[in-house]
Design an enzyme around this catalytic site. Structure first.
Site, mmCIF file in Angstrom:
data_model
loop_
_atom_site.group_PDB
_atom_site.id
_atom_site.type_symbol
_atom_site.label_atom_id
_atom_site.label_comp_id
_atom_site.label_asym_id
_atom_site.label_seq_id
_atom_site.Cartn_x
_atom_site.Cartn_y
_atom_site.Cartn_z
ATOM 1 N N SER A 109 -0.034 14.834 -0.327
ATOM 2 C CA SER A 109 -0.444 13.592 0.331
ATOM 3 C C SER A 109 -1.833 13.695 0.943
ATOM 4 O O SER A 109 -2.443 12.667 1.253
ATOM 5 C CB SER A 109 0.551 13.228 1.435
ATOM 6 N N HIS B 95 1.548 10.857 -5.779
ATOM 7 C CA HIS B 95 1.976 10.859 -4.377
ATOM 8 C C HIS B 95 3.054 9.807 -4.161
ATOM 9 O O HIS B 95 2.781 8.626 -3.970
ATOM 10 C CB HIS B 95 0.776 10.599 -3.450
ATOM 11 N N GLU C 229 0.896 6.699 -5.358
ATOM 12 C CA GLU C 229 -0.561 6.812 -5.504
ATOM 13 C C GLU C 229 -0.837 7.733 -6.693
ATOM 14 O O GLU C 229 -0.453 8.909 -6.677
ATOM 15 C CB GLU C 229 -1.190 7.344 -4.224
ATOM 16 N N ASN D 239 -3.365 7.070 3.526
ATOM 17 C CA ASN D 239 -3.651 7.903 4.690
ATOM 18 C C ASN D 239 -5.103 7.793 5.134
ATOM 19 O O ASN D 239 -5.413 7.907 6.326
ATOM 20 C CB ASN D 239 -3.308 9.363 4.400
#
Length: 556
Positions: A393, A414, A426, A464
């Site tokens: 991640s 991800h 992702e 993120n």
């Protein structure tokens, strides 16, 4: 919204283009609840308001502009007209006193443009009459808004928190990191938001967002508020979002999403891959590994999971079967589907069992050395043409997978936790990932019923990289003694419709996990607002780790 209730309404704006645009929209939705045409007059002449009972002032959130309009309204309207201002980031008292009729002015505070079911706060000053407040409350209820209490400071803090996040999303588009659609999809599905950041900019208006950012930047000097050049150029071109029909996305005459924006045209979503994935390997036995194995097995794929010991392999298989039993109870799969998934899954402790897999997904601890060790093993056993993927991640996909020795056949996948439930993946491309490998990854995700978004191999990927600077900004707001953790969470949840406020979300993620991610992001993007705040380090050092520890930024 007023016209839809059947009440007669007069709309005034200085710009004839705005009048024409609203007229076109009303033609498509001009029936009230009784099926009769709504009475709605649109004009550029403010004297058309000379006989109305209530005026909603909704000009740009600029103190001088609002003062000027309210003064003019007092001169035009009858002496008993109530005025409702939509000021969201401005103090109400000076607006009311500048108007010359402070007893007749109430506020309707909205952090997002009004829509049925959204929340708004009716605000009064010490001078506002009960009658004016009652008018504002009746109006809000009549058009379908839910009345809430937010508080000026909490509302302002929520806006100060969300706008830099929007600015960073625009910067992500400007640098070509990801498409507007992928960014919005990632934040909606990855964080459960009601809209993506670029959709929210389009909804609020590029001009309004730019103005708010500029105002905060002028006042604070904080570079996070400095409008990115893309927003400035959109403002100059007049591509202001939903209200003009074009922004980061395209909109029809009713303001509904329509064709792709120019940024997105020519995009191909799901090409037919030359590589077929029928047998999936999963390396790992933790929560993410089990979830990925489960979703692959329930999608009709053969799955081989490798754990570090026979006991681990057996307990992992039992945990997956127990999860499938729960899925049957919840109606997510049928009993037959559960039996087929169990039959399709093999859990072993021998990495050589992955030798004939079409795709192997590594899902071990988020530690670069551990992951590199796994990929050294996978490189030694993989068959030619097999794709290798990491679920990292926040680490570099290329750095994790390099020991496998097949850079063109590696990528990042991800998944979000819990993998059987969360729709987002992702899909991360390294500089060496081959086109057909990306195509195969996209088709694989679609076959699992997942939505994939594509981005390059940079720390944090999309979610993120946008989420954690926002959470960091929230922690930094605590330097202001007037900021209350609970009040700010409530303002973000009720004002913007987010499922959790920033502090509740940090506690849910874990303050230690958040700190580790921020450290990686700060190392990759040293000037991007990801430096961990000292208070976060102190909380983690003191054992305040969030929900899992029973204490964090909020009490459990």
């Amino acid at each position: 919204m007023v016209a839809a209730t059947g009440r007669p309404v007069v709309g005034v704006d200085h710009d004839p283009d705005v009048i024409a645009r609203v007229e076109r929209r009303l033609k498509g939705q001009d029936l009230d609840a009784t099926g009769e045409p709504a009475s709605c007059a649109l004009t550029t002449d403010i004297t058309a308001l000379a006989h109305v009972g209530v005026v909603v002032e909704a000009v740009t959130d600029d103190l001088a502009a609002k003062r000027d309009v309210l003064r003019r309204l007092r001169q035009v309207c009858p002496p008993d007209t109530a005025f409702v201002t939509t000021a969201s980031s401005l103090p109400l008292f000076p607006l009311a006193t500048a108007s010359g009729c402070p007893d007749r002015i109430a506020g309707l505070r909205l952090l997002r443009p009004p829509a049925t079911g959204r929340r708004a706060e009716v605000v009064r000053t010490s001078l506002t009459s009960d009658e004016a407040v009652e008018v504002a409350e009746r109006l809000a209820t009549a058009i379908g808004l839910e009345s809430v209490v937010l508080g000026h400071h909490a509302s302002d803090s929520a806006a100060r928190l969300v706008h830099p996040y929007l600015n960073r999303a625009a910067a992500m588009v400007a640098e070509g990191f990801a498409s507007p659609r992928d960014i919005d999809t990632a934040m909606r599905l990855g964080c459960g938001l009601p809209s993506g950041p670029l959709e929210l900019i389009d909804e609020l208006g590029v001009d309004e967002v730019h103005s708010c950012l500029q105002s905060h930047w002028n006042r604070t000097g904080d570079e996070a508020f400095r409008p990115v050049p893309l927003l400035t150029s959109m403002l100059r071109r007049g591509t202001l979002g939903r209200k003009t029909g074009q922004g980061f996305h395209g909109y029809d005459e009713q303001g509904l999403p329509s064709e792709q924006s120019p940024v997105e045209q020519g995009r191909v979503d799901s090409p037919s891959p030359g590589r077929r994935i029928r047998h999936v390997g999963v390396y790992g036995s933790g929560t993410m590994a089990r979830g990925i194995a489960e979703v692959c097995a329930t999608s009709g794929l053969r799955v081989t999971l490798v754990a570090r010991s026979t006991d681990k392999a057996q307990s992992t298989a039992m945990a997956i079967e127990a999860s499938l039993v729960k899925a049957v109870r919840r109606g997510r799969i049928t009993p037959t589907g559960k039996e087929e998934a169990v039959a399709a899954l093999a859990a072993v402790d021998d990495v050589s069992a992955l030798a004939d897999c079409d795709l192997v997904i590594e899902a071990v601890a988020e530690d670069l050395d551990i992951k590199r060790g796994v990929f050294a093993q996978l490189g030694a056993v993989r068959r030619p043409g097999a794709i290798l993927a990491t679920t990292t991640s926040s680490l570099s996909v290329a750095a994790c997978t390099a020991p496998a020795g097949c850079p063109g056949e590696t990528l990042g996948l991800h998944f979000f936790n819990p993998a059987p439930v969360m729709k987002l993946v992702e899909l991360v491309r390294t500089p060496d990932t081959a086109d057909d490998v990306m195509d195969a990854g996209r088709a694989f995700c679609a076959g699992l019923g997942k939505v994939s978004v594509t981005c390059p191999d940079r720390a944090g990927f999309i979610v993120n990289r946008l989420l954690f600077p926002y959470l960091t900004d929230a922690v930094r707001l605590l330097d202001d003694p007037a900021v209350d953790v609970g009040a700010l969470d409530t303002a973000v949840e009720r004002g913007f419709g987010y499922p959790m406020g920033p502090f509740t979300l940090l506690d849910a993620i874990g303050l230690d996990v958040s700190l580790a991610i921020l450290e990686r992001l700060h190392a990759e993007f040293p000037g991007a607002g990801c430096e961990p705040p000292a208070v976060l380090r102190e909380l983690v050092g003191g054992g305040y780790l969030g929900r899992k520890a029973g204490r964090g930024l909020r009490r459990a």
